[in-house]
Each structure stands twice: as C-alpha cells, then as structure tokens.
Enzyme design. Structure first.
Site, PDB file in Angstrom:
ATOM      1  N   ALA A  96       2.470   1.201   3.239  1.00 10.82           N
ATOM      2  CA  ALA A  96       2.625  -0.193   3.795  1.00 10.82           C
ATOM      3  C   ALA A  96       3.799  -0.759   2.984  1.00 10.82           C
ATOM      4  O   ALA A  96       2.985  -1.236   1.740  1.00 10.82           O
ATOM      5  CB  ALA A  96       1.855  -1.122   4.136  1.00 10.82           C
ATOM      6  N   GLU A 128       9.918  -7.718  -3.467  1.00 13.86           N
ATOM      7  CA  GLU A 128      10.416  -9.221  -1.962  1.00 13.86           C
ATOM      8  C   GLU A 128      11.283  -8.547  -0.993  1.00 13.86           C
ATOM      9  O   GLU A 128      11.913  -9.167  -0.631  1.00 13.86           O
ATOM     10  CB  GLU A 128      10.663 -10.010  -3.278  1.00 13.86           C
ATOM     11  CG  GLU A 128       9.915 -10.752  -3.751  1.00 13.86           C
ATOM     12  CD  GLU A 128       8.342 -10.593  -4.102  1.00 13.86           C
ATOM     13  OE1 GLU A 128       7.830 -10.379  -3.118  1.00 13.86           O
ATOM     14  OE2 GLU A 128       7.755 -10.839  -5.501  1.00 13.86           O
ATOM     15  N   GLU A 134       0.996  -1.381  -0.120  1.00 16.74           N
ATOM     16  CA  GLU A 134       0.269  -0.099  -0.094  1.00 16.74           C
ATOM     17  C   GLU A 134       0.706   1.456  -0.180  1.00 16.74           C
ATOM     18  O   GLU A 134       2.163   1.237   0.299  1.00 16.74           O
ATOM     19  CB  GLU A 134      -0.879   0.657   1.630  1.00 16.74           C
ATOM     20  CG  GLU A 134      -1.596  -1.476   1.203  1.00 16.74           C
ATOM     21  CD  GLU A 134      -2.959  -1.643   2.842  1.00 16.74           C
ATOM     22  OE1 GLU A 134      -2.885   0.037   3.296  1.00 16.74           O
ATOM     23  OE2 GLU A 134      -3.680  -1.960   2.170  1.00 16.74           O
TER      24      GLU A 134
END
Length: 387
Positions: free
Chosen positions: A129, A366, A126
């Site tokens: 986030a 990642e 997000e």
C-alpha cells in the site's frame, strides 16, 4: 497571509541564522555519522521549530500556509535531514490531530509535539500500500471497548525514534478502497508495537526511516483519531493531512534548489578552465539561468497556492501541482549542480553530490510524480466537465 510582518521577519531571521551558523557547518559530519547531534536537536526545540504549524492554543506558532511556506524555504537550505527531524511534528505527524482530533486528544498530544518533547510519525505506507494507500492490510479488530491491531508499516520517517504513532488500519474487513480505514494514536511502549533497525538509505542520512510492526497491539476505542464516532474515516483524515503536507513539501523542495543555485554560482565564479572562470561559458550560464528561473517559478506557484489556502479556497489540485513541479524542478537543479561541479560533484562530501542524493526522495514520497500527474489530470477534466 502574513499576520504580523515585523514579528514574522524576526522568526525568519532566527531560522536563517540557525541554518547558516549551526546546521550547514556540520552537514558533512551528519551525512557521515547518520546522526544529528543532540545539542542541535535541543536548539530546534528552543527555537520552536517542532511547533510551527500547531495552533497557538496548544503551544505552537500557528503559522499560516504562506508563513509556513516561507519558513520551509529557509529551513531546507541546509541538508534536508535537519528539517526531517522536526518536520513530522510540525507537519504530517500532527496534522491529523489538528484537523480531526478530539479536544482531549489535542490537549494531551499537541503541546508535547509542539515542544519537541515527543516525536511523532505518520504510519500509513505498507509493503503493498504505497501509491495505492487504500490497499491497507493492517487490521484493527474491535474487541469490546478496545481494538486489536496487527500489521506492518514501512518507509516511515522517524519511526525508529518516535514516541507517538498515527497508525492507519482497516476496521471494516469488508470495506473497499478508502471505506473502513481508521486512524489510531498509539504510544511507544504499547505491548506488541516495535520498530526494527532503521533502513540504510541512499541519502538524507541522519533522518531515521524504518518499519512499524504491530502484533496484537491492544488500544482503547478512544485511541481512534476523532474518537469512536470517527471509525472508518481515517483515510479522509490522512488525505486532509497530506493535502497540507504537499504544500509544505513544495517549500522543502525549493529551499535546496535555492542553495544549489548559490553553490553553482560560487563554483562557476572560482573554477577556471581555458584561462577563464567557467561562469564565462554560455552553456554553464544556461544551466544557472534555467535553474534560477525554475526556482522562481516554483516559488511563485507555491506562494499563490498558500495564499489561496489561507483564504479558504480548495487547493487540492494546486497542492498536487506544487508538489509535482517543485520536486521535479529540484531534481533537475541538483543534476545541473553536479554537472557544473564536474568531477568534484561526484565525489563524496561535496555539497552537490550530497544534495543530489538527498533530494531524489522528494519525487517519491507524499505521492509519486506519476500519481500527482494522474490526480491533476482527473481534477482538470472534472472541472472542465462541471463548467
């Protein structure tokens, strides 16, 4: 672990042939048009590329970690966008279901993901986030036997073309950190779910990345990954999926570096300056030697980690090491490739220029390199304290 060497060798040969004969020749075209031709995507389906890591019981190949690592190093020797087209299905977009899905969820979705009929995406990130993935603002409020979800996800690979979304949302408004986050399976067409136009990006053209907007999206409680009993366990599911994906991503960083070493050698052998090929100069040789050494080091680390995972060993720290080292290594190799190509390496449509743009993302997604450094340090100190 290689289960059937003869059968696996044939699979690798098929992948290698596809990469060299069907993908590499159209790399520049895909970079310009930002689209992978549909016949090439159909070939991916025919070759079973969408289901490599999905269990055989659901139509996939059920590759082990070692097998998948070797495949990843092959498929990523062409432009990274090709693997991104099927990589979600055989990686992060299916792994949540594989590790935590209910039998009914697996039966419904995994065969579709494995065949490539459905494209999946993993909607965790997000605007607020990213590295702090627990800072989820997307909310899922219980309403009887349903949840109503509101929020916005960003930087989601394949979001503009996905049919199935694994969406993470906070189901406990009072929860702190990882507590109270749940994972939901939502199909495209659900009222209130939309995907705006894909971003324009620095590289990886042909791989659509965008936002997922959720406005009063209503889903049944059975949409929770793992069923209603798994409410609040979504962050654990995400981390289990990411742990494997970081091993996958290390292989996807090594493949481009292998390709770039080959391209550097070819360039150094044919480009002449001062009456001789530039490969005769020791400083050019140094760039090639350092790059090839780092490729071999990353490959050895990856395969050792993959084999340990296949043996049931907890490789959380080693997965971070693989992702960190391989992604940083790939960036260094790409930079050296541009240097070896000289001015030509800065010109659009040159292989070094294109890969230089494409691989920059590896150090961000990642988990950024900085986050992995923190994770590795913490686990190293925890292990020392335990011992």
């Amino acid at each position: 672990m290689i289960r059937n060497p003869e059968q696996f060798a044939k699979l690798l040969a098929d992948v290698r042939r596809f990469v060299r004969e069907e993908c590499i020749p159209i790399e520049a075209e895909v970079d310009r048009t930002d689209v992978i031709p549909e016949p090439v995507v159909e070939r991916m389906r025919t070759l079973g590329l969408f289901g490599h890591s999905i269990p055989e019981a659901y139509g996939g190949a059920g590759l082990t970690s070692e097998e998948l690592s070797l495949v990843n190093m092959e498929v990523s020797q062409c432009a990274t966008t090709f693997r991104a087209r099927f990589g979600g299905n055989t990686g992060i977009a299916s792994e949540s279901l594989v590790v935590d899905g209910t039998p009914a969820q697996k039966e419904k979705y995994l065969p579709q993901l494995a065949s490539g009929k459905v494209t999946g995406c993993f909607a965790l990130t997000e605007p607020e986030a990213g590295s702090d993935a627990t800072a989820q603002k997307t909310m899922a409020v219980r309403d009887g036997d349903h949840y109503v979800i509101n929020g916005r996800k960003c930087f989601i690979t394949n979001a503009p073309i996905a049919n199935l979304f694994t969406v993470f949302a906070r189901t406990d408004a009072q929860g702190k950190g990882a507590n109270g986050i749940s994972a939901f399976l939502i199909e495209r067409g659900a009222p209130g779910l939309s995907t705006p136009e894909a971003y324009r990006k620095m590289g990886q053209h042909g791989s659509p990345v965008g936002e997922v907007v959720l406005e009063n999206v209503r889903v049944p409680a059975s949409a929770v990954v793992g069923g209603p009993a798994m409410e609040g366990q979504g962050f654990r599911t995400a981390m289990r999926a990411l742990n494997k994906q970081r091993i996958n991503l290390a292989g996807l960083c090594i493949g481009p570096a292998i390709r770039l070493v080959d391209e550097m050698v070819a360039r150094a052998s044919t480009r002449k300056q001062f009456g001789q090929s530039i490969g005769e100069f020791q400083l050019v040789q140094q760039m090639i030697a350092e790059s090839n050494t780092e490729v071999h080091a990353a490959r050895a680390l990856l395969l050792e980690t993959a084999r340990k995972r296949d043996d049931g060993v907890d490789v959380t720290m080693e997965a971070s090491m693989c992702k960190l080292f391989a992604s940083e290594m790939c960036g260094r190799v790409a930079d050296r490739a541009v240097q070896v190509f000289g001015g030509q390496g800065y010109v659009n449509d040159n292989v070094a220029e294109r890969f230089y743009r494409d691989v920059r993302l590896f150090r961000l997604y990642e988990g950024t390199s900085q986050i992995h450094l923190v994770n590795i340090a913490r686990r190293t100190m925890a292990l020392a304290a335990r011992d």
